[in-house]
Design a protein around this motif. Structure first.
Motif, PDB file in Angstrom:
ATOM      1  N   SER A  68       0.838  -1.207   0.000  1.00 42.92           N
ATOM      2  CA  SER A  68       0.000   0.000   0.000  1.00 42.92           C
ATOM      3  C   SER A  68       0.872   1.256   0.000  1.00 42.92           C
ATOM      4  O   SER A  68       0.552   2.235  -0.679  1.00 42.92           O
ATOM      5  CB  SER A  68      -0.968  -0.003   1.176  1.00 42.92           C
ATOM      6  OG  SER A  68      -0.281   0.011   2.402  1.00 42.92           O
TER       7      SER A  68
ATOM      8  N   ILE B 198      -1.564   4.194  -1.437  1.00 40.90           N
ATOM      9  CA  ILE B 198      -2.931   4.027  -0.948  1.00 40.90           C
ATOM     10  C   ILE B 198      -2.868   3.550   0.496  1.00 40.90           C
ATOM     11  O   ILE B 198      -1.805   3.161   0.981  1.00 40.90           O
ATOM     12  CB  ILE B 198      -3.735   3.017  -1.809  1.00 40.90           C
ATOM     13  CG1 ILE B 198      -3.074   1.633  -1.787  1.00 40.90           C
ATOM     14  CG2 ILE B 198      -3.888   3.531  -3.237  1.00 40.90           C
ATOM     15  CD1 ILE B 198      -3.869   0.540  -2.505  1.00 40.90           C
ATOM     16  N   SER B 199      -3.987   3.577   1.184  1.00 37.47           N
ATOM     17  CA  SER B 199      -3.994   3.126   2.572  1.00 37.47           C
ATOM     18  C   SER B 199      -3.993   1.602   2.640  1.00 37.47           C
ATOM     19  O   SER B 199      -4.424   0.920   1.702  1.00 37.47           O
ATOM     20  CB  SER B 199      -5.222   3.670   3.311  1.00 37.47           C
ATOM     21  OG  SER B 199      -6.394   3.031   2.834  1.00 37.47           O
TER      22      SER B 199
ATOM     23  N   ALA C 212      -7.526   0.350   2.338  1.00 39.87           N
ATOM     24  CA  ALA C 212      -8.035   0.288   0.961  1.00 39.87           C
ATOM     25  C   ALA C 212      -7.530  -0.979   0.274  1.00 39.87           C
ATOM     26  O   ALA C 212      -8.304  -1.692  -0.367  1.00 39.87           O
ATOM     27  CB  ALA C 212      -7.607   1.525   0.175  1.00 39.87           C
TER      28      ALA C 212
ATOM     29  N   HIS D 299      -9.407  -3.952   1.467  1.00 40.43           N
ATOM     30  CA  HIS D 299     -10.740  -4.012   0.847  1.00 40.43           C
ATOM     31  C   HIS D 299     -10.655  -4.537  -0.588  1.00 40.43           C
ATOM     32  O   HIS D 299     -11.515  -5.303  -1.019  1.00 40.43           O
ATOM     33  CB  HIS D 299     -11.416  -2.643   0.851  1.00 40.43           C
ATOM     34  CG  HIS D 299     -11.919  -2.223   2.197  1.00 40.43           C
ATOM     35  ND1 HIS D 299     -12.911  -2.894   2.866  1.00 40.43           N
ATOM     36  CD2 HIS D 299     -11.549  -1.184   2.991  1.00 40.43           C
ATOM     37  CE1 HIS D 299     -13.139  -2.293   4.021  1.00 40.43           C
ATOM     38  NE2 HIS D 299     -12.323  -1.255   4.121  1.00 40.43           N
ATOM     39  N   TYR D 300      -9.615  -4.122  -1.326  1.00 42.44           N
ATOM     40  CA  TYR D 300      -9.449  -4.612  -2.694  1.00 42.44           C
ATOM     41  C   TYR D 300      -9.186  -6.117  -2.688  1.00 42.44           C
ATOM     42  O   TYR D 300      -9.787  -6.864  -3.451  1.00 42.44           O
ATOM     43  CB  TYR D 300      -8.291  -3.908  -3.406  1.00 42.44           C
ATOM     44  CG  TYR D 300      -8.414  -2.414  -3.518  1.00 42.44           C
ATOM     45  CD1 TYR D 300      -9.662  -1.781  -3.557  1.00 42.44           C
ATOM     46  CD2 TYR D 300      -7.286  -1.611  -3.563  1.00 42.44           C
ATOM     47  CE1 TYR D 300      -9.762  -0.408  -3.664  1.00 42.44           C
ATOM     48  CE2 TYR D 300      -7.378  -0.233  -3.671  1.00 42.44           C
ATOM     49  CZ  TYR D 300      -8.610   0.364  -3.715  1.00 42.44           C
ATOM     50  OH  TYR D 300      -8.709   1.728  -3.813  1.00 42.44           O
TER      51      TYR D 300
ATOM     52  N   ARG E 186     -14.229  -3.878  -2.227  1.00 43.86           N
ATOM     53  CA  ARG E 186     -14.217  -2.657  -3.035  1.00 43.86           C
ATOM     54  C   ARG E 186     -13.403  -2.919  -4.292  1.00 43.86           C
ATOM     55  O   ARG E 186     -12.518  -3.762  -4.295  1.00 43.86           O
ATOM     56  CB  ARG E 186     -13.579  -1.493  -2.267  1.00 43.86           C
ATOM     57  CG  ARG E 186     -14.476  -0.916  -1.209  1.00 43.86           C
ATOM     58  CD  ARG E 186     -13.885   0.282  -0.500  1.00 43.86           C
ATOM     59  NE  ARG E 186     -13.080   1.165  -1.325  1.00 43.86           N
ATOM     60  CZ  ARG E 186     -12.144   1.985  -0.839  1.00 43.86           C
ATOM     61  NH1 ARG E 186     -11.888   2.022   0.442  1.00 43.86           N
ATOM     62  NH2 ARG E 186     -11.451   2.758  -1.641  1.00 43.86           N
TER      63      ARG E 186
ATOM     64  N   PRO F 278     -10.747  -1.301  -7.059  1.00 45.34           N
ATOM     65  CA  PRO F 278      -9.816  -0.176  -7.229  1.00 45.34           C
ATOM     66  C   PRO F 278     -10.243   0.709  -8.398  1.00 45.34           C
ATOM     67  O   PRO F 278     -10.817   0.212  -9.377  1.00 45.34           O
ATOM     68  CB  PRO F 278      -8.481  -0.850  -7.548  1.00 45.34           C
ATOM     69  CG  PRO F 278      -8.671  -2.309  -7.420  1.00 45.34           C
ATOM     70  CD  PRO F 278     -10.126  -2.583  -7.327  1.00 45.34           C
ATOM     71  N   ASP F 279      -9.951   2.004  -8.312  1.00 45.10           N
ATOM     72  CA  ASP F 279     -10.231   2.896  -9.436  1.00 45.10           C
ATOM     73  C   ASP F 279      -9.190   2.652 -10.531  1.00 45.10           C
ATOM     74  O   ASP F 279      -8.222   1.919 -10.342  1.00 45.10           O
ATOM     75  CB  ASP F 279     -10.260   4.362  -8.993  1.00 45.10           C
ATOM     76  CG  ASP F 279      -8.943   4.843  -8.392  1.00 45.10           C
ATOM     77  OD1 ASP F 279      -7.869   4.293  -8.716  1.00 45.10           O
ATOM     78  OD2 ASP F 279      -8.975   5.789  -7.588  1.00 45.10           O
TER      79      ASP F 279
ATOM     80  N   THR G  77      -5.473   3.380  -9.689  1.00 42.53           N
ATOM     81  CA  THR G  77      -4.911   2.374  -8.790  1.00 42.53           C
ATOM     82  C   THR G  77      -4.648   1.075  -9.539  1.00 42.53           C
ATOM     83  O   THR G  77      -3.591   0.450  -9.364  1.00 42.53           O
ATOM     84  CB  THR G  77      -5.842   2.133  -7.588  1.00 42.53           C
ATOM     85  OG1 THR G  77      -6.041   3.375  -6.909  1.00 42.53           O
ATOM     86  CG2 THR G  77      -5.254   1.115  -6.628  1.00 42.53           C
TER      87      THR G  77
END
Length: 124
Positions: free
Chosen positions: A23, A28-29, A32, A35-36, A41, A43-44, A47
């Motif tokens: 990360s 990124i955190s 996050a 979660h990926y 979630r 990633p965008d 990312t």
């Protein structure tokens, strides 16, 4: 088909990186990334691109479109994989799906899908 988060976790583990280390390298955190990796979630785009660049793999591999980390799918195959829903008559008309050398009819494809859905529901 393997999910993006599963692929990210596999890549990270293959490089013996912790979530904190990866990360940090991606900017990124850790939360996050967690979660990926657990597919809670998505990633965008930026990312995803950063992950692909960091691991020197294609986005097609990261997104599970191919199992070869260096293969880039042509546009027709990419569109097919991205929109694959065999019950969609447009897809059935555009692509020739075959079993034992014979094209599936729309009705056969729908029965096949119903079978798979029933089997999946029994496993839950």
């Amino acid at each position: 088909m393997i999910r993006c988060g599963d692929r990210i976790a596999q890549l990270r583990e293959k490089r013996s990186l912790t979530q904190e280390e990866l990360s940090s390298k991606l900017g990124i955190s850790r939360a996050a990334l967690s979660h990926y990796e657990t597919n809670r979630r998505e990633p965008d785009y930026e990312t995803l691109r950063n992950i692909a660049n960091f691991f020197d793999i294609t986005l097609d591999y990261l997104l599970g479109r191919t199992n070869d980390p260096q293969t880039v799918l042509d546009q027709d195959i990419r569109e097919f994989v991205d929109s694959l829903e065999l019950s969609d008559d447009t897809i059935m008309d555009k692509f020739s799906l075959t079993i034992d050398g014979r094209k599936l009819t729309a009705e056969e494809a729908k029965r096949f899908i119903a079978f798979v859905r029933a089997e999946r529901s029994m496993k839950q």
